[in-house]
Enzyme design. Structure first.
Site, PDB file in Angstrom:
ATOM      1  N   HIS A 175       0.838  -1.220   0.000  1.00 36.56           N
ATOM      2  CA  HIS A 175       0.000   0.000   0.000  1.00 36.56           C
ATOM      3  C   HIS A 175       0.867   1.262   0.000  1.00 36.56           C
ATOM      4  CE1 HIS A 175      -3.886  -2.083   0.859  1.00 36.56           C
ATOM      5  NE2 HIS A 175      -3.096  -2.957   1.454  1.00 36.56           N
ATOM      6  N   ASN A 193     -10.285  -3.048   2.430  1.00 35.84           N
ATOM      7  CA  ASN A 193      -9.920  -3.097   1.009  1.00 35.84           C
ATOM      8  C   ASN A 193     -11.178  -2.927   0.163  1.00 35.84           C
ATOM      9  OD1 ASN A 193      -7.176  -3.496   1.365  1.00 35.84           O
ATOM     10  ND2 ASN A 193      -7.239  -5.696   0.998  1.00 35.84           N
ATOM     11  N   TYR A 241       0.933  -4.301  11.921  1.00 35.37           N
ATOM     12  CA  TYR A 241       0.786  -2.869  11.621  1.00 35.37           C
ATOM     13  C   TYR A 241       1.635  -1.992  12.541  1.00 35.37           C
ATOM     14  CZ  TYR A 241      -2.798  -4.009   8.204  1.00 35.37           C
ATOM     15  OH  TYR A 241      -3.443  -4.509   7.108  1.00 35.37           O
ATOM     16  N   HIS A 289      -4.047   0.875  11.916  1.00 37.40           N
ATOM     17  CA  HIS A 289      -3.838  -0.411  12.589  1.00 37.40           C
ATOM     18  C   HIS A 289      -5.203  -1.005  12.939  1.00 37.40           C
ATOM     19  CE1 HIS A 289      -2.486  -3.579  15.004  1.00 37.40           C
ATOM     20  NE2 HIS A 289      -2.145  -2.947  16.109  1.00 37.40           N
TER      21      HIS A 289
HETATM   22 FE1  HDE Z   1      -2.662  -4.875   5.404  1.00 33.43          FE
HETATM   23  N1  HDE Z   1      -0.846  -4.126   5.866  1.00 33.43           N
HETATM   24  N2  HDE Z   1      -2.020  -6.709   5.894  1.00 33.43           N
HETATM   25  N3  HDE Z   1      -4.406  -5.715   4.790  1.00 33.43           N
HETATM   26  N4  HDE Z   1      -3.299  -3.115   4.855  1.00 33.43           N
HETATM   27  C1  HDE Z   1      -0.468  -2.842   5.714  1.00 33.43           C
HETATM   28  O1  HDE Z   1       0.657  -1.607   7.360  1.00 33.43           O
HETATM   29  C2  HDE Z   1      -0.924  -6.985   6.607  1.00 33.43           C
HETATM   30  C3  HDE Z   1      -4.753  -7.021   4.821  1.00 33.43           C
HETATM   31  C4  HDE Z   1      -4.560  -2.776   4.451  1.00 33.43           C
HETATM   32  O2  HDE Z   1      -3.233   3.409   4.014  1.00 33.43           O
HETATM   33  C5  HDE Z   1       0.864  -2.551   6.330  1.00 33.43           C
HETATM   34  O3  HDE Z   1       0.853   0.598   7.734  1.00 33.43           O
HETATM   35  C6  HDE Z   1      -0.851  -8.380   6.906  1.00 33.43           C
HETATM   36  C7  HDE Z   1      -6.161  -7.190   4.627  1.00 33.43           C
HETATM   37  C8  HDE Z   1      -4.618  -1.388   4.071  1.00 33.43           C
HETATM   38  O4  HDE Z   1      -1.614   3.236   5.475  1.00 33.43           O
HETATM   39  C9  HDE Z   1       1.264  -3.899   6.931  1.00 33.43           C
HETATM   40  C10 HDE Z   1      -1.949  -8.939   6.313  1.00 33.43           C
HETATM   41  C11 HDE Z   1      -6.643  -5.927   4.460  1.00 33.43           C
HETATM   42  C12 HDE Z   1      -3.336  -0.901   4.275  1.00 33.43           C
HETATM   43  C13 HDE Z   1       0.087  -4.772   6.569  1.00 33.43           C
HETATM   44  C14 HDE Z   1      -2.676  -7.897   5.695  1.00 33.43           C
HETATM   45  C15 HDE Z   1      -5.543  -5.019   4.554  1.00 33.43           C
HETATM   46  C16 HDE Z   1      -2.549  -1.997   4.770  1.00 33.43           C
HETATM   47  C17 HDE Z   1       1.850  -1.875   5.437  1.00 33.43           C
HETATM   48  C18 HDE Z   1      -2.350 -10.395   6.244  1.00 33.43           C
HETATM   49  C19 HDE Z   1      -8.089  -5.493   4.173  1.00 33.43           C
HETATM   50  C20 HDE Z   1      -2.845   0.500   3.999  1.00 33.43           C
HETATM   51  C21 HDE Z   1       1.842  -0.408   5.847  1.00 33.43           C
HETATM   52  C22 HDE Z   1      -2.514 -11.035   7.398  1.00 33.43           C
HETATM   53  C23 HDE Z   1      -9.031  -5.876   5.136  1.00 33.43           C
HETATM   54  C24 HDE Z   1      -3.008   1.379   5.191  1.00 33.43           C
HETATM   55  C25 HDE Z   1       1.074  -0.360   7.053  1.00 33.43           C
HETATM   56  C26 HDE Z   1      -2.574   2.780   4.866  1.00 33.43           C
HETATM   57  C27 HDE Z   1      -1.201  -1.877   5.129  1.00 33.43           C
HETATM   58  C28 HDE Z   1       0.016  -6.043   6.955  1.00 33.43           C
HETATM   59  C29 HDE Z   1      -3.860  -8.120   4.961  1.00 33.43           C
HETATM   60  C30 HDE Z   1      -5.722  -3.609   4.405  1.00 33.43           C
HETATM   61  C31 HDE Z   1       2.580  -4.463   6.460  1.00 33.43           C
HETATM   62  C32 HDE Z   1       0.231  -9.060   7.689  1.00 33.43           C
HETATM   63  C33 HDE Z   1      -6.929  -8.503   4.628  1.00 33.43           C
HETATM   64  C34 HDE Z   1      -5.829  -0.622   3.552  1.00 33.43           C
HETATM   65  O5  HDE Z   1       1.392  -3.822   8.301  1.00 33.43           O
END
Ligand code: HDE
Length: 675
Positions: A69, A142, A356, A333
């Site tokens: 992202h 998402n 997060y 988060h």
């Molecule tokens: Fe994320 N995801 N994600 N994700 N995610 C991040 O956190 C992660 C997942 C989502 O505009 C990271 O701050 C794991 C689902 C959004 O700043 C990180 C898993 C959904 C955003 C991270 C998922 C999301 C992130 C990278 C699987 C929808 C952007 C930067 C278990 C429900 C937030 C950050 C923004 C961002 C981890 C899966 C949505 C790496 C480990 C499912 C919208 O922490």
């Protein structure tokens, strides 16, 4: 009047306009053009603190981009409820329809780097920060209803496979390469999400026209400590709309900022984007009454079975003042909760709860990122956490521990009944195992339901998307594996893509026998509005003056009218009235508009004719509404487009304007024959 968050941010906003230049120490400087030298041709002196400070700060301007992202765009707004949710949750911000809760939203693509293009085929993030009276609550959604994997431990694997390949860092911002499809074919839990991303949802027309899904299952807890499982939804008031793939690719070159520009412009124009907030609720005792596991993030809760209860509306009404300070530094988060909302045991969600905060520590450089203005709660923060990089708060007193007597044992926790957060007392027992519940084993039923729910054109788009994406895969064996995998979704789909991919038809020739559909999955019946659709009007000097009234009428229908000609400046009508040209054929392209009105003028030349013809032809290929009137008709006649569905030509037709508006209100004319 500013809301509480904006009031707080006002204390950090700084305007340099009209001010004297100072160093970071507040020292006024007499000179900012030349470094300090020993003689005007001599070396720069070490003592030039102004030079050193300026360069050092510049050298350190960049922070790591988000690991996923990375590319995003944010805006401020407010949430207002239609009704109280008190029956289900004690969350204060979900009680009173009179209250407006400040929010900050960041939309994003997942896989591309920060400088990549907006219109790539990808999942979009839709993360919302609510600044509530009980602290910050984040809803990190998402734009698709499901996720690729079922257990967070696989997240690095799917992302490594999706990102550019590590040996050459190619390709940028796309899943169309070997490692992604190799991962898909060897991890079949991905089937459902792949169907979503191959569908039109993967290439949204606008952030303003996307849904948002929590995917993960949470809990609502009410005052009586009764729990419901909940999934959250954002429903765009403008409906869910998409680009077509050829258009999306061309926009990537013509305007890589297409989505952020669209959001920014809409807010600047006062066309504030709106989404309704919805919740799906399942009683705790009904947890096992469904054909799928309600904790499985690769499954939707079909909206026809578990209705989305619409509870309020979010309006985005303010652009950021500074992209870095706000959009880049915002830290979401899914574990930022308020009383009345809790987690479920969804193993994807559980892993997210670790990731997060961990990622912010490296991205934002330490444990005090909650003090950055955009992340700061609007309520006071009191605890015994201390120090660390970039600490802003000046904690008074000598006590930084609990329990104590020197500070009357404060700051003190308070009981749940008085507003303290308490985790839901869910009973859990089991053996420690590295395993997955058998109830997560069905990877295809809902992928089939997704395919069954698509309209004819949507299916065609999915077949084309697979053919493009997997067509970029060099390894034939991987292409074959993908075909075999998706024969479990539809033999017809797999057979058609096999032909395009130059591999064998699938071995499995038995169509899945499920006919289950969920109409909510199709974009076919979404809301279609005229509001803010962009219409390109092609004008040349000597245009029929009466068109000015037609354009005013179209504007009164909330359409955005922009004038294209061969040069910037003014175009003059037959009655000497003038209109300002916004774009030339060089600076604009039909792919940046939702429809075209070809008008022309008496002063046309061959080059104008060619440019206008190309413009209209491309819009025709992309199924867009087209109107042609006066000299503009010939560009369509000469290319046999006048009888195309959704094409309205004047030919002395006094219904022209109404018919054109009708055509635009359809958005795309999928039944048009393209040749
Ligand atoms: Fe994320 N995801 N994600 N994700 N995610 C991040 O956190 C992660 C997942 C989502 O505009 C990271 O701050 C794991 C689902 C959004 O700043 C990180 C898993 C959904 C955003 C991270 C998922 C999301 C992130 C990278 C699987 C929808 C952007 C930067 C278990 C429900 C937030 C950050 C923004 C961002 C981890 C899966 C949505 C790496 C480990 C499912 C919208 O922490």
């Amino acid at each position: 009047m500013d809301n509480k968050k904006q009031e707080q941010l006002n204390t950090f906003r700084t305007d340099n306009l009209g001010q004297t230049l100072t160093t970071n120490q507040g020292l006024k400087m007499a000179e900012d053009e030349f470094s300090l030298k020993a003689g005007d041709r001599g070396p720069t002196l070490m003592e030039d603190f102004h030079f050193r400070e300026k360069i050092t700060h510049f050298d350190h301007e960049r922070i790591p981009e988000r690991v996923v992202h990375a590319r995003g765009f944010g805006a401020h707004g407010e949430l207002q409820l239609y009704k109280s949710m008190g029956e289900f949750t004690k969350a204060k911000f979900l009680q009173d329809p009179a209250v407006k809760t400040p929010v900050f939203v960041r939309f994003s693509t997942v896989v591309g780097f920060r400088g990549s293009s907006d219109t790539v085929r990808d999942v979009r993030g839709f993360a919302t920060k609510f600044y509530t009276e009980e602290g910050v609550y984040d809803l990190v959604n998402n734009n698709m209803g499901v996720f690729f994997i079922q257990d967070a431990i696989k997240f690095p694997d799917i992302i490594h496979a999706n990102k550019p390949e590590p040996h050459n860092e190619i390709p940028q911002a796309t899943a169309a390469h070997d490692t992604f499809w190799d991962f898909i074919a060897n991890n079949q839990e991905t089937a459902h999400q792949v169907m979503w991303i191959m569908s039109d949802r993967g290439i949204p027309r606008s952030f303003r026209m996307m849904e948002g899904f929590s995917i993960n299952t949470f809990r609502f807890i009410n005052e009586e400590v009764k729990s419901h499982f909940v999934r959250f939804h954002w429903k765009p008031m403008l409906g869910v709309h998409s680009l077509v793939w050829d258009e999306a690719q061309k926009i990537s070159g013509k305007d890589p900022d297409f989505h952020r520009r669209d959001l920014f412009d809409a807010i600047e124009q006062g066309n504030f984007p709106e989404w309704e907030l919805g919740v799906q609720l399942i009683k705790e005792e009904d947890e096992f009454n469904f054909s799928f596991d309600i904790l499985d993030p690769t499954k939707v809760w079909p909206e026809e079975e578990i209705p989305v209860n619409i509870i309020g509306k979010m309006t985005l009404n303010r652009n950021v003042d500074n992209f870095f300070a706000e959009t880049e530094q915002v830290a979401f988060h899914p574990g930022h909760l308020v009383p009345g909302i809790d987690f479920s045991n969804d193993p994807l969600l559980q892993g997210r709860l670790f990731s997060y905060t961990d990622t912010q520590l490296i991205r934002l450089g330490g444990p005090n990122f909650h003090e950055i203005p955009i992340n700061k709660p609007i309520v006071p923060v009191h605890n015994n956490q201390r120090d660390g990089y970039h600490r802003q708060m000046i904690n008074l007193g000598k006590v930084s521990y609990h329990k104590n007597s020197l500070a009357n044992d404060t700051p003190a926790p308070i009981p749940a009944a008085e507003g303290g957060y308490e985790h839901y007392h869910e009973k859990v027992e089991g053996q420690k195992v590295r395993a997955r519940s058998e109830s997560f084993n069905d990877h295809f039923s809902q992928a089939v339901m997704f395919w069954n729910s698509m309209s004819g054109p949507e299916r065609e788009h999915i077949i084309s998307a697979f053919s493009f994406e997997v067509g970029k895969v060099k390894d034939k064996n991987v292409r074959q594996q993908v075909v075999e995998m998706f024969s479990n979704v539809s033999v017809e789909l797999a057979t058609k893509i096999a032909a395009n991919l130059g591999v064998n038809p699938p071995q499995n020739q038995t169509e899945p026998n499920s006919t289950k559909v969920s109409p909510a999955l199709s974009q076919e019946n979404t809301i279609k509005k005229l509001d803010t659709l962009k219409i390109a009007v092609i004008l040349a000097d000597g245009f029929q003056g009466g068109i000015i009234e037609t354009l005013d009428f179209l504007r009164s229908k909330k359409l955005n009218i922009e004038i294209i000609s061969d040069q910037l400046g003014m175009v003059k009508g037959s009655d000497n009235r003038e209109l300002e040209v916004q774009h030339t054929f060089l600076t604009a392209s039909s792919v940046l508009f939702d429809g075209v009105l070809a008008v022309g003028g008496s002063n046309l030349n061959l080059k104008f004719d060619q440019d206008a013809t190309n413009f209209v032809k491309e819009a025709f290929m992309h199924y867009k509404p087209i109107g042609a009137i006066y000299e503009g008709e010939k560009w369509l006649q000469e290319n046999n487009m006048t009888s195309g569905i959704g094409v309205v030509v004047n030919s002395n037709n006094d219904q022209f304007t109404d018919q054109f508006i009708n055509s635009v209100s359809t958005h795309r004319h999928w039944d048009r024959v393209i040749y």
